[in-house]
Design a protein around this motif. Sequence first.
Motif, PDB file in Angstrom:
ATOM      1  N   SER A  41       0.808  -1.231   0.000  1.00  0.00           N
ATOM      2  CA  SER A  41       0.000   0.000   0.000  1.00  0.00           C
ATOM      3  C   SER A  41       0.839   1.277   0.000  1.00  0.00           C
ATOM      4  CB  SER A  41      -0.957   0.012   1.202  1.00  0.00           C
ATOM      5  OG  SER A  41      -1.852  -1.073   1.118  1.00  0.00           O
ATOM      6  N   GLN A  42       2.065   1.190  -0.458  1.00  0.00           N
ATOM      7  CA  GLN A  42       2.903   2.374  -0.598  1.00  0.00           C
ATOM      8  C   GLN A  42       3.457   2.445  -2.016  1.00  0.00           C
ATOM      9  OE1 GLN A  42       5.881   3.108   2.396  1.00  0.00           O
ATOM     10  NE2 GLN A  42       4.676   2.142   4.011  1.00  0.00           N
ATOM     11  N   GLY A  43       3.919   3.629  -2.383  1.00  0.00           N
ATOM     12  CA  GLY A  43       4.538   3.779  -3.682  1.00  0.00           C
ATOM     13  C   GLY A  43       5.937   3.196  -3.707  1.00  0.00           C
TER      14      GLY A  43
ATOM     15  N   ALA B  93       4.403  10.687  -9.085  1.00  0.00           N
ATOM     16  CA  ALA B  93       5.845  10.643  -8.876  1.00  0.00           C
ATOM     17  C   ALA B  93       6.481  11.854  -9.533  1.00  0.00           C
ATOM     18  CB  ALA B  93       6.438   9.354  -9.452  1.00  0.00           C
ATOM     19  N   ARG B  94       7.643  12.197  -9.044  1.00  0.00           N
ATOM     20  CA  ARG B  94       8.376  13.293  -9.641  1.00  0.00           C
ATOM     21  C   ARG B  94       9.810  12.834  -9.894  1.00  0.00           C
ATOM     22  NH1 ARG B  94      12.195  15.125  -6.439  1.00  0.00           N
ATOM     23  NH2 ARG B  94      12.001  14.998  -4.172  1.00  0.00           N
ATOM     24  N   TYR B 104      10.506   9.748  -7.383  1.00  0.00           N
ATOM     25  CA  TYR B 104      10.051   9.789  -5.999  1.00  0.00           C
ATOM     26  C   TYR B 104       8.529   9.759  -5.999  1.00  0.00           C
ATOM     27  CZ  TYR B 104      14.890  10.811  -5.220  1.00  0.00           C
ATOM     28  OH  TYR B 104      16.251  10.723  -5.205  1.00  0.00           O
ATOM     29  N   PHE B 105       8.031   8.706  -5.395  1.00  0.00           N
ATOM     30  CA  PHE B 105       6.601   8.433  -5.429  1.00  0.00           C
ATOM     31  C   PHE B 105       5.896   8.984  -4.194  1.00  0.00           C
ATOM     32  CE2 PHE B 105       5.849   5.346  -8.918  1.00  0.00           C
ATOM     33  CZ  PHE B 105       7.153   5.211  -9.352  1.00  0.00           C
ATOM     34  N   GLY B 106       4.670   9.400  -4.409  1.00  0.00           N
ATOM     35  CA  GLY B 106       3.823   9.791  -3.298  1.00  0.00           C
ATOM     36  C   GLY B 106       3.209   8.579  -2.629  1.00  0.00           C
TER      37      GLY B 106
END
Lengths: 113, 114
Positions: A41-43, B93-94, B104-106
């Motif tokens: 459940s995380q990126g 993401a950025r 870098y993912f949210g």
Amino acid sequence: LAKTTQPISMDSYEGQEVNITCSHNNIATNDYITWYQQFPSQGPRFIIQGYKTKVTNEVASLFIPADRKSSTLSLPRVSLSDTAVYYCLVGDLGETGRRALTFGSGTRLQVQP
Amino acid sequence: EPEVTQTPSHQVTQMGQEVILRCVPISNHLYFYWYRQILGQKVEFLVSFYNNEISEKSEIFDDQFSVERPDGSNFTLKIRSTKLEDSAMYFCARAQDRAGYEQYFGPGTRLTVT
């Protein structure tokens, strides 16, 4: 993008070193190798990237042999919190080309006490 | 490196409704991406956004989807008429640089379509 193959799952115990190998036989000259980690459940989270030989940061080491047809992510002394899915990505994101990341199924690492 | 924030963390909507998912980059970067992950499946690329326009989009990103950066800060993904199969985690993401190797993912928005 070069196709990658990595084990579906791996088991380890706390304190052990874990090595996850990824095969990428069709890697191109301009391709880089990048590893990501994803908790449930995380990126995904960037771990490390490299082009050849060895790269080390505070989290992991990445070993790339001379032919670059494979790479090994090494996690020193894993803990329970390292339980996650690890993705190997290979590609040339280039000057004007695509910048999208293509994720495979990854390797599900389970660390036990 | 700080990541991005996403709102809402969870959204439940009915089929056919429009939803807007928001992403707020903490730092002033130019390269943004949307990905989605259906439960138990792979992370899939949707669209990349550079300099206030779409750079690349996948087959998934059809006419039902749109992205924009309305106020130069928030980065939004709109789904015009949601379908059951749109239920997924949506990640913004950025990237720091053009190559985009490090993204870098949210934390993601969990979209549930009923």
